[in-house]
Design an enzyme around this catalytic site. Structure first.
Site, PDB file in Angstrom:
ATOM      1  CE1 TYR A 133      -4.249   1.742   0.569  1.00 10.64           C
ATOM      2  CE2 TYR A 133      -2.674   3.414   1.223  1.00 10.64           C
ATOM      3  CZ  TYR A 133      -3.939   3.060   0.830  1.00 10.64           C
ATOM      4  OH  TYR A 133      -4.898   4.027   0.676  1.00 10.64           O
ATOM      5  CD  GLN A 194     -11.628   2.013  -1.139  1.00 13.05           C
ATOM      6  OE1 GLN A 194     -11.905   2.022   0.063  1.00 13.05           O
ATOM      7  NE2 GLN A 194     -11.462   3.120  -1.842  1.00 13.05           N
ATOM      8  CG  ASN A 217      -6.515   6.756   5.148  1.00 15.09           C
ATOM      9  OD1 ASN A 217      -6.770   5.584   5.412  1.00 15.09           O
ATOM     10  ND2 ASN A 217      -7.148   7.407   4.176  1.00 15.09           N
ATOM     11  CB  SER A 240       7.567   9.864  12.903  1.00 17.45           C
ATOM     12  OG  SER A 240       8.902   9.603  12.589  1.00 17.45           O
ATOM     13  CD  GLN A 262      11.720  11.524  12.237  1.00 18.34           C
ATOM     14  OE1 GLN A 262      10.797  10.727  12.158  1.00 18.34           O
ATOM     15  NE2 GLN A 262      12.493  11.822  11.204  1.00 18.34           N
ATOM     16  CG  HIS A 265       7.017  12.611   9.867  1.00 18.52           C
ATOM     17  ND1 HIS A 265       6.871  12.179   8.575  1.00 18.52           N
ATOM     18  CD2 HIS A 265       8.286  12.294  10.217  1.00 18.52           C
ATOM     19  CE1 HIS A 265       7.998  11.629   8.152  1.00 18.52           C
ATOM     20  NE2 HIS A 265       8.874  11.683   9.131  1.00 18.52           N
ATOM     21  CD  GLU A 330       9.821   5.765  13.567  1.00 15.15           C
ATOM     22  OE1 GLU A 330       9.450   5.387  12.434  1.00 15.15           O
ATOM     23  OE2 GLU A 330       9.396   6.818  14.087  1.00 15.15           O
ATOM     24  CG  HIS A 331      13.976   7.452  13.472  1.00 16.70           C
ATOM     25  ND1 HIS A 331      12.675   7.923  13.444  1.00 16.70           N
ATOM     26  CD2 HIS A 331      14.161   6.782  12.318  1.00 16.70           C
ATOM     27  CE1 HIS A 331      12.101   7.544  12.318  1.00 16.70           C
ATOM     28  NE2 HIS A 331      12.977   6.851  11.614  1.00 16.70           N
ATOM     29  CG  ASP A 364      13.330   9.145   7.197  1.00 16.41           C
ATOM     30  OD1 ASP A 364      13.165   8.095   7.833  1.00 16.41           O
ATOM     31  OD2 ASP A 364      12.896  10.250   7.576  1.00 16.41           O
ATOM     32  CD  GLU A 418       2.640 -33.897  26.452  1.00 14.49           C
ATOM     33  OE1 GLU A 418       2.054 -34.107  25.363  1.00 14.49           O
ATOM     34  OE2 GLU A 418       3.464 -32.998  26.624  1.00 14.49           O
ATOM     35  CG  HIS A 423       0.858 -37.850  20.137  1.00 17.22           C
ATOM     36  ND1 HIS A 423      -0.487 -37.648  20.057  1.00 17.22           N
ATOM     37  CD2 HIS A 423       1.446 -36.716  19.652  1.00 17.22           C
ATOM     38  CE1 HIS A 423      -0.726 -36.445  19.558  1.00 17.22           C
ATOM     39  NE2 HIS A 423       0.433 -35.858  19.291  1.00 17.22           N
TER      40      HIS A 423
END
Length: 434
Positions: A133, A194, A217, A240, A262, A265, A330-331, A364, A418, A423
């Protein structure tokens, strides 16, 4: 409203102040979740017809058939050919660096044979089909195409299907150019929940994929949550983040701009600086105040820095590392002398940028390692996206007749313990008869 918060690790309530700073609840809007669920169910039921209907409605398109929504390969290559030379060269250079780095991640099948002839091992196979995506419209994220598609192709994924919305029929040429460079197999001008539904469940035209990767999104995120289990997903990413550990000797303007990188963003992004030098923290605050009005996204920066940013005075760099491990960013930039010394003390971070010249922005786009990273403290247990996310491991077990005698007795003993008699019998049937 303060430009950016100031904290001191020596304060008695520092731990609670830090907790409040880090607190982030990914509010899941019920109306968005319900809408995503309804769209997914409809696409699952009606296939192409639902996909066309939602695409025409939400993206103001006039597609009559699914063929109208597939973007021909010739169009991607035309977009690549039409790029300005400098832009094309940058895109191709970034792609090559990302490819070289990820080729080192590729796992191979391995086996070993025991003394009695029993062979054990692990077989590595790629996923058959992956959906990517990519946000569309005015947003252009060619770097996202490279970072998601190239590891998949290095892993050996046979078919990579990219979906990207084209509101009002507006295609993003640099995104299509990136698809051509990265080795994408098909591109469809669809987006939203969709598109996620079409990838997860398949339609008369699109075969269902095994995994869906890439940002989107709130509707895309909600849809990805719902289809997880039917297909794999990369992650549900939060805002971020950047955390900088600095010894106070890097130019203050550099550090301020790294914090901006950052914070720009969105308003929920987080930018934090840890430093044992109070004077340097003041220099950075002054640099932020001076540079902020020059930035095109100043309004976003101002909200992000004021609400979720911080300049934190620490006792020393060791304490900075301890706080960094708690935050699990994250960074993480380590802007110090001998950064490798401090990097060795970091246990939790998505990506570690070592040294004064290693700005997060290089990661990045073109350094090589993946920019799809764990957020919201999930670096405590998660890793960057990589080739391994597009490969599967199957255990190999080939037991020799001699091995069956040893292993059969062990397995039968445990199976009886068991209460699983079948088995036990399955193992015992292969024992040599006295």
């Amino acid at each position: 409203m303060d430009l950016i918060q100031r904290l001191d690790s020596r304060d008695a309530d520092f731990a609670s102040q830090l907790s409040r700073l880090l607190a982030f609840e990914a509010e899941q809007d019920e109306s968005i979740d319900r809408a995503a669920a309804d769209i997914l169910a409809d696409v699952r039921r009606r296939g192409n017809a639902a996909l066309i209907e939602y695409t025409n409605r939400f993206d103001r398109m006039t597609a009559a058939s699914i063929d109208d929504l597939e973007i021909p390969r010739a169009d991607w290559h035309a977009a690549l050919a039409a790029l300005p030379t400098a832009q094309r060269n940058a895109l191709e250079a970034a792609a090559e660096r990302v490819r070289i780095y990820h080729e080192r991640q590729r796992s191979e099948t391995w086996t070993y044979t025991e003394a009695d002839g029993t062979m054990l091992g692990q077989q590595i196979t790629p996923l058959d089909r992956v959906g990517l995506y990519v946000p569309g419209g005015k947003a252009a994220y060619p770097s996202s195409v490279l970072m998601n598609a190239i590891p998949a192709k290095v892993a050996g994924v046979a078919e990579l299907i990219m979906v990207t919305p084209t509101p009002d029929g507006t295609r993003n040429p640099i995104v299509l150019a990136a698809a051509a460079i990265a080795g994408v197999d098909r591109v469809f001008a669809v987006g939203g929940a969709q598109a996620v539904g079409a990838l997860a469940y398949g339609t008369e035209t699109l075969a269902a994929v095994d995994k869906i990767v890439g940002p989107g999104n709130a509707y895309v995120a909600a849809a990805k949550r719902r289809v997880f289990g039917t297909v794999g997903i990369d992650m549900i990413a939060g805002p971020s983040e950047i955390l900088i550990i600095c010894d106070g000797k890097t130019p203050a303007d550099w550090i301020a701009m790294d914090l901006f990188s950052q914070a720009e963003h969105d308003e929920l992004a987080q930018s934090i600086l840890l430093c044992p030098d109070a004077g340097f923290l003041e220099d950075v605050r002054a640099a932020i105040e001076r540079l902020l009005p020059t930035m095109p996204r100043a309004d976003i920066l101002r909200v992000s820095l004021a609400n979720r940013g911080a300049l934190i005075l620490v006792r020393d760099l060791q304490e900075a590392c301890d706080i960094a491990n708690h935050i699990a960013p994250e960074h993480l930039e380590i802007s110090t002398e001998a950064p490798e010394v401090w990097a060795a003390r970091i246990r939790h971070a998505g990506a570690i940028f070592m040294g004064r010249f290693s700005s997060e922005a290089l990661g990045d786009y073109c350094a090589g390692p993946n920019h799809v990273l764990p957020t919201s403290r999930t670096a405590r247990f998660s890793s960057p996206l990589g080739v391994y996310d597009f490969q599967k491991r199957s255990s190999l077990i080939q037991v020799s007749q001699a091995g069956a005698q040893t292993l059969g007795r062990i397995a039968a003993e445990l199976a009886y313990g068991e209460g699983l008699q079948a088995h036990a019998a399955s193992a015992e049937f292969r024992l040599d008869k006295p």
